[in-house]
Design an enzyme around this catalytic site. Structure first.
Site, PDB file in Angstrom:
ATOM      1  N   SER A   1     -74.725  18.917  -8.553  1.00  0.00           N
ATOM      2  CA  SER A   1     -74.463  17.471  -8.612  1.00  0.00           C
ATOM      3  C   SER A   1     -74.781  16.915  -9.985  1.00  0.00           C
ATOM      4  O   SER A   1     -74.048  16.055 -10.504  1.00  0.00           O
ATOM      5  CB  SER A   1     -75.271  16.739  -7.529  1.00  0.00           C
ATOM      6  OG  SER A   1     -76.650  16.682  -7.838  1.00  0.00           O
TER       7      SER A   1
ATOM      8  N   THR B   1     -77.616  22.952  -5.019  1.00  0.00           N
ATOM      9  CA  THR B   1     -76.809  21.775  -4.711  1.00  0.00           C
ATOM     10  C   THR B   1     -77.153  20.640  -5.662  1.00  0.00           C
ATOM     11  O   THR B   1     -76.271  19.957  -6.205  1.00  0.00           O
ATOM     12  CB  THR B   1     -77.037  21.334  -3.253  1.00  0.00           C
ATOM     13  OG1 THR B   1     -76.833  22.455  -2.397  1.00  0.00           O
ATOM     14  CG2 THR B   1     -76.095  20.225  -2.872  1.00  0.00           C
ATOM     15  N   TYR B   2     -78.440  20.427  -5.888  1.00  0.00           N
ATOM     16  CA  TYR B   2     -78.889  19.394  -6.810  1.00  0.00           C
ATOM     17  C   TYR B   2     -78.380  19.696  -8.216  1.00  0.00           C
ATOM     18  O   TYR B   2     -77.856  18.812  -8.899  1.00  0.00           O
ATOM     19  CB  TYR B   2     -80.415  19.344  -6.792  1.00  0.00           C
ATOM     20  CG  TYR B   2     -81.026  18.300  -7.694  1.00  0.00           C
ATOM     21  CD1 TYR B   2     -81.159  16.980  -7.263  1.00  0.00           C
ATOM     22  CD2 TYR B   2     -81.506  18.631  -8.957  1.00  0.00           C
ATOM     23  CE1 TYR B   2     -81.737  16.017  -8.077  1.00  0.00           C
ATOM     24  CE2 TYR B   2     -82.082  17.678  -9.778  1.00  0.00           C
ATOM     25  CZ  TYR B   2     -82.197  16.373  -9.329  1.00  0.00           C
ATOM     26  OH  TYR B   2     -82.769  15.423 -10.146  1.00  0.00           O
ATOM     27  N   ALA B   3     -78.507  20.935  -8.644  1.00  0.00           N
ATOM     28  CA  ALA B   3     -78.049  21.314  -9.979  1.00  0.00           C
ATOM     29  C   ALA B   3     -76.547  21.093 -10.124  1.00  0.00           C
ATOM     30  O   ALA B   3     -76.079  20.584 -11.151  1.00  0.00           O
ATOM     31  CB  ALA B   3     -78.407  22.773 -10.274  1.00  0.00           C
TER      32      ALA B   3
END
Length: 261
Positions: A165, A161-163
């Site tokens: 974003s 999810t972080y990647a």
């Protein structure tokens, strides 16, 4: 703090996520070079303490409480900057959240996905939506969005999810740079590697071993970065020395290693 006029004297910089880590270091660097700095974060008391430090050292600073997930907060943050200083020359969109880690994609809840995208990606868009008109109403300016090495390559630690974003932040940055490059407005991004912060704390239980493994895989210098090192790159991109740099993504990661063994 310097006593002679710095190269950014008379300029006004807005830094989000300024309550700690990379944001704090960036705000201090702007102030050191003579800029007035607006410090924005959810933790208002920490921004206020940092503003007091800057002022006590002879600098100019003002703290604003703002949650990048709130359109109202972001609009008020930029409006307060203009009310206080009358202009906005530089903006660093640094606020972000880590979200689920060591979690395979299909195990990420929709609520967690939405929370990360809402701050990291949509929050960056919200900031630029209000920063850009403020800069265009003046003499133009420079925006730096804080992405990540995981905006340039896949996450290998269950951090999808972080990647996602941060890949989005890079696409947003490059597209906005094309939109406004002829309007005296430059928009760039930095992609820090593993850098000491509240997110990256080798002092946590098991942290030293974990980050030793990570820097061996992702940093050609085989060490963690320091917040001031990323801050130097960010402020340089906002400075006249970077006047012909637009739509760039500067990796501040010690040189990629990605030794997958």
């Amino acid at each position: 703090m310097r006593t002679d006029p710095g190269p950014l004297t008379g300029k006004v910089a807005l830094v989000t996520g300024a309550s700690s880590g990379l944001g704090e270091a960036t705000a201090l660097r702007f102030a050191e070079l003579g800029a007035g700095v607006v410090l924005a974060a959810r933790r208002a008391e920490r921004c206020e303490a940092l503003a007091a430090r800057i002022v006590a050292s002879g600098g100019i600073a003002h703290a604003v409480r703002a949650d990048m997930a709130s359109a109202t907060d972001v609009q008020a943050m930029v409006a307060t900057t203009l009310e206080r200083f009358g202009r906005l020359d530089c903006a660093v969109n640094n606020a972000g959240v880590a979200g689920p880690m060591r979690t395979p994609l299909a195990e990420v809840s929709e609520a967690d996905w939405d929370a990360v995208i809402d701050v990291n990606l949509k929050g960056t868009w919200r900031c630029m939506k209000h920063e850009i008109p403020a800069m265009l109403a003046g003499d133009g300016g420079a925006i730096v969005n804080v992405a990540s090495i995981y905006g340039l390559k896949p996450s290998d630690v269950g951090h999808s999810t972080y990647a996602a974003s941060k890949h989005g932040v890079i696409g947003l940055t490059r597209s906005a740079a094309a939109d406004y490059g002829q309007c005296a407005l430059r928009i760039n991004a930095v992609a820090p590697g593993f850098t000491r912060s509240e997110m990256v704390d080798p002092g946590r239980p098991g942290g030293a071993e974990h980050y030793a493994r990570m820097v061996a895989r992702h940093s050609g210098m085989n060490r963690l970065g320091e917040a001031a090192e990323a801050a130097n790159a960010i402020v340089w991109l906002c400075s006249p020395e970077a006047s012909y740099i637009n739509g760039a993504v500067l990796a501040v990661d010690g040189g990629g290693a990605t030794r997958m063994y």
